[in-house]
Design a protein around this motif. Structure first.
Motif, PDB file in Angstrom:
ATOM      1  N   ILE A  77      62.006  62.960  38.513  1.00  0.00           N
ATOM      2  CA  ILE A  77      61.097  63.033  39.871  1.00  0.00           C
ATOM      3  C   ILE A  77      59.623  63.747  39.146  1.00  0.00           C
ATOM      4  CG2 ILE A  77      63.053  63.004  41.158  1.00  0.00           C
ATOM      5  CD1 ILE A  77      62.673  66.011  41.688  1.00  0.00           C
ATOM      6  N   SER A  78      58.667  63.631  39.958  1.00  0.00           N
ATOM      7  CA  SER A  78      57.616  64.224  39.308  1.00  0.00           C
ATOM      8  C   SER A  78      56.665  64.283  40.537  1.00  0.00           C
ATOM      9  CB  SER A  78      56.970  63.353  38.615  1.00  0.00           C
ATOM     10  OG  SER A  78      55.818  63.967  37.663  1.00  0.00           O
ATOM     11  N   ASP A  79      55.322  64.978  40.577  1.00  0.00           N
ATOM     12  CA  ASP A  79      54.438  65.591  41.278  1.00  0.00           C
ATOM     13  C   ASP A  79      54.761  65.569  42.947  1.00  0.00           C
ATOM     14  OD1 ASP A  79      51.711  64.425  39.698  1.00  0.00           O
ATOM     15  OD2 ASP A  79      53.629  63.696  39.055  1.00  0.00           O
ATOM     16  N   GLU A 119      53.289  67.892  51.096  1.00  0.00           N
ATOM     17  CA  GLU A 119      54.564  67.041  50.898  1.00  0.00           C
ATOM     18  C   GLU A 119      54.782  66.262  52.232  1.00  0.00           C
ATOM     19  OE1 GLU A 119      56.195  70.649  52.665  1.00  0.00           O
ATOM     20  OE2 GLU A 119      54.524  70.148  51.330  1.00  0.00           O
ATOM     21  N   ASP A 120      55.682  65.098  52.158  1.00  0.00           N
ATOM     22  CA  ASP A 120      56.072  64.489  53.401  1.00  0.00           C
ATOM     23  C   ASP A 120      57.719  64.951  53.633  1.00  0.00           C
ATOM     24  OD1 ASP A 120      56.897  62.730  55.326  1.00  0.00           O
ATOM     25  OD2 ASP A 120      55.789  60.844  54.130  1.00  0.00           O
ATOM     26  N   PRO A 121      58.144  65.861  54.727  1.00  0.00           N
ATOM     27  CA  PRO A 121      59.092  66.228  54.691  1.00  0.00           C
ATOM     28  C   PRO A 121      60.383  65.291  54.998  1.00  0.00           C
ATOM     29  CG  PRO A 121      57.808  67.545  56.109  1.00  0.00           C
ATOM     30  CD  PRO A 121      56.704  66.297  55.527  1.00  0.00           C
ATOM     31  N   PRO A 122      60.040  64.280  55.513  1.00  0.00           N
ATOM     32  CA  PRO A 122      61.179  63.269  55.830  1.00  0.00           C
ATOM     33  C   PRO A 122      61.681  62.799  54.145  1.00  0.00           C
ATOM     34  CG  PRO A 122      59.882  63.020  57.449  1.00  0.00           C
ATOM     35  CD  PRO A 122      58.957  63.801  56.605  1.00  0.00           C
ATOM     36  N   ILE A 136      57.541  62.698  46.550  1.00  0.00           N
ATOM     37  CA  ILE A 136      57.478  63.112  48.085  1.00  0.00           C
ATOM     38  C   ILE A 136      56.305  63.620  48.595  1.00  0.00           C
ATOM     39  CG2 ILE A 136      60.127  64.075  47.747  1.00  0.00           C
ATOM     40  CD1 ILE A 136      58.816  66.836  47.759  1.00  0.00           C
ATOM     41  N   SER A 137      55.148  63.454  47.916  1.00  0.00           N
ATOM     42  CA  SER A 137      53.811  63.942  48.416  1.00  0.00           C
ATOM     43  C   SER A 137      53.244  62.767  49.260  1.00  0.00           C
ATOM     44  CB  SER A 137      53.246  64.409  47.277  1.00  0.00           C
ATOM     45  OG  SER A 137      52.373  63.383  46.518  1.00  0.00           O
ATOM     46  N   LEU A 138      52.164  63.197  49.953  1.00  0.00           N
ATOM     47  CA  LEU A 138      51.400  62.285  50.620  1.00  0.00           C
ATOM     48  C   LEU A 138      50.298  61.474  49.692  1.00  0.00           C
ATOM     49  CD1 LEU A 138      51.192  64.572  54.026  1.00  0.00           C
ATOM     50  CD2 LEU A 138      52.247  62.440  53.610  1.00  0.00           C
ATOM     51  N   ARG A 139      50.112  62.100  48.406  1.00  0.00           N
ATOM     52  CA  ARG A 139      48.926  61.908  47.599  1.00  0.00           C
ATOM     53  C   ARG A 139      49.639  60.764  46.820  1.00  0.00           C
ATOM     54  NH1 ARG A 139      47.436  64.842  43.853  1.00  0.00           N
ATOM     55  NH2 ARG A 139      45.141  64.968  44.000  1.00  0.00           N
ATOM     56  N   THR A 140      49.914  59.333  47.457  1.00  0.00           N
ATOM     57  CA  THR A 140      50.186  58.343  46.899  1.00  0.00           C
ATOM     58  C   THR A 140      48.885  57.512  46.477  1.00  0.00           C
ATOM     59  OG1 THR A 140      50.288  57.069  48.964  1.00  0.00           O
ATOM     60  CG2 THR A 140      52.460  58.091  47.965  1.00  0.00           C
TER      61      THR A 140
END
Length: 269
Positions: free
Chosen positions: A7-9, A15-18, A216-220
């Motif tokens: 896993i990374s970044d 982050e996106d909690p769900p 898990i982040s919003l920075r896709t």
């Protein structure tokens, strides 16, 4: 069989909690031997972000090996950035910037590529390169050897302006001499895998590289949240990309490799 969740970044603070909760739940069920975390655990290296990252890591199963990324170095605090760039990382996550895991069948080494004087790119020192040789070379050939960094050794396919880790080629030469099998990295928020020799033509040893997207982040960046599930059962290795779709993780791709005569060969589906 050896199983590694790569896993990374994570970028706690963005982050996106769900997604984070679902990832913890999935890994708890799948129970990997190791979770390798290839950097950028925080968004801006703030104490609260590191505390959130620590709480997340504490919930993961198996052995957890973690390296910092460039986002784990303070951006705006100039004094901290240049005098004690990883103070909060060392305080909240781990003081070990060269983590090493070793059992009968698996050896995994982490290398810190984050540097104060670069805002995005990374670098490996000569001392770290020598440590790669010292750690891996004495181990028997049957041990599967994995090197974990934040910054990549290989650019993403089709990248018009490729940037790889500084002194990466020299580090690859050390990895080649020491018998490394697999390189894990992040940073690009794009997932892909392949033989390192497709980019570094003068490297002769067949070594696989697996890049992870942002878990898990919003920075896709044009692809969903993903992580790599890596299973090693010599002479085979599989890389399963698990992605966040329809409020759950599911398999996006599955690549199977066979090592024959020292060469990694991609098997047909």
């Amino acid at each position: 069989m050896i199983s590694i969740a790569h896993i990374s970044d994570l970028h706690f603070g963005r982050e996106d909690p769900p997604v984070a909760e679902a990832l913890v739940a999935e890994l708890s069920v799948r129970s990997p031997l190791m979770v390798a975390v290839s950097g950028d655990l925080t968004q801006r290296a703030r104490a609260r972000e590191f505390r959130a990252a620590r709480a997340f890591l504490d919930r993961l199963p198996g052995a957890v090996l973690v390296v910092p990324g460039n986002h784990d170095v303070p951006l705006w605090n100039v004094l901290s950035r240049f005098v004690r760039p990883l103070r909060k990382y060392r305080r909240h996550l781990t003081p070990d910037l060269a983590p090493f895991f070793h059992d009968e069948d698996l050896a995994v080494m982490g290398v810190n590529t984050a540097r104060s004087w670069t805002f995005k790119n990374g670098r490996i020192s000569w001392e770290q390169i020598e440590r790669i040789r010292q750690r891996f070379a004495p181990l028997p050939e049957r041990v599967f050897k994995v090197l974990v960094t934040h910054h990549p050794f290989v650019p993403s396919p089709g990248d018009p302006d490729p940037t790889v880790v500084g002194r990466g080629f020299q580090a690859l030469q050390a990895a080649e001499a020491a018998g490394v099998d697999l390189l894990l990295a992040g940073h690009l928020h794009l997932g892909f895998s392949g033989d390192v020799r497709a980019h570094h033509l003068s490297i002769r040893r067949s070594m696989l590289v697996a890049q992870a997207g942002t878990a898990i982040s919003l920075r896709t960046r044009g692809e969903p949240n993903t992580y790599n599930w890596i299973a090693v059962e010599p002479p085979h290795l599989t890389i399963e990309v698990r992605g966040w779709q329809a409020a759950a993780f599911s398999t996006l791709s599955f690549t199977r490799w066979l090592k024959r005569g020292g060469e990694w060969e991609r098997e047909s589906p």
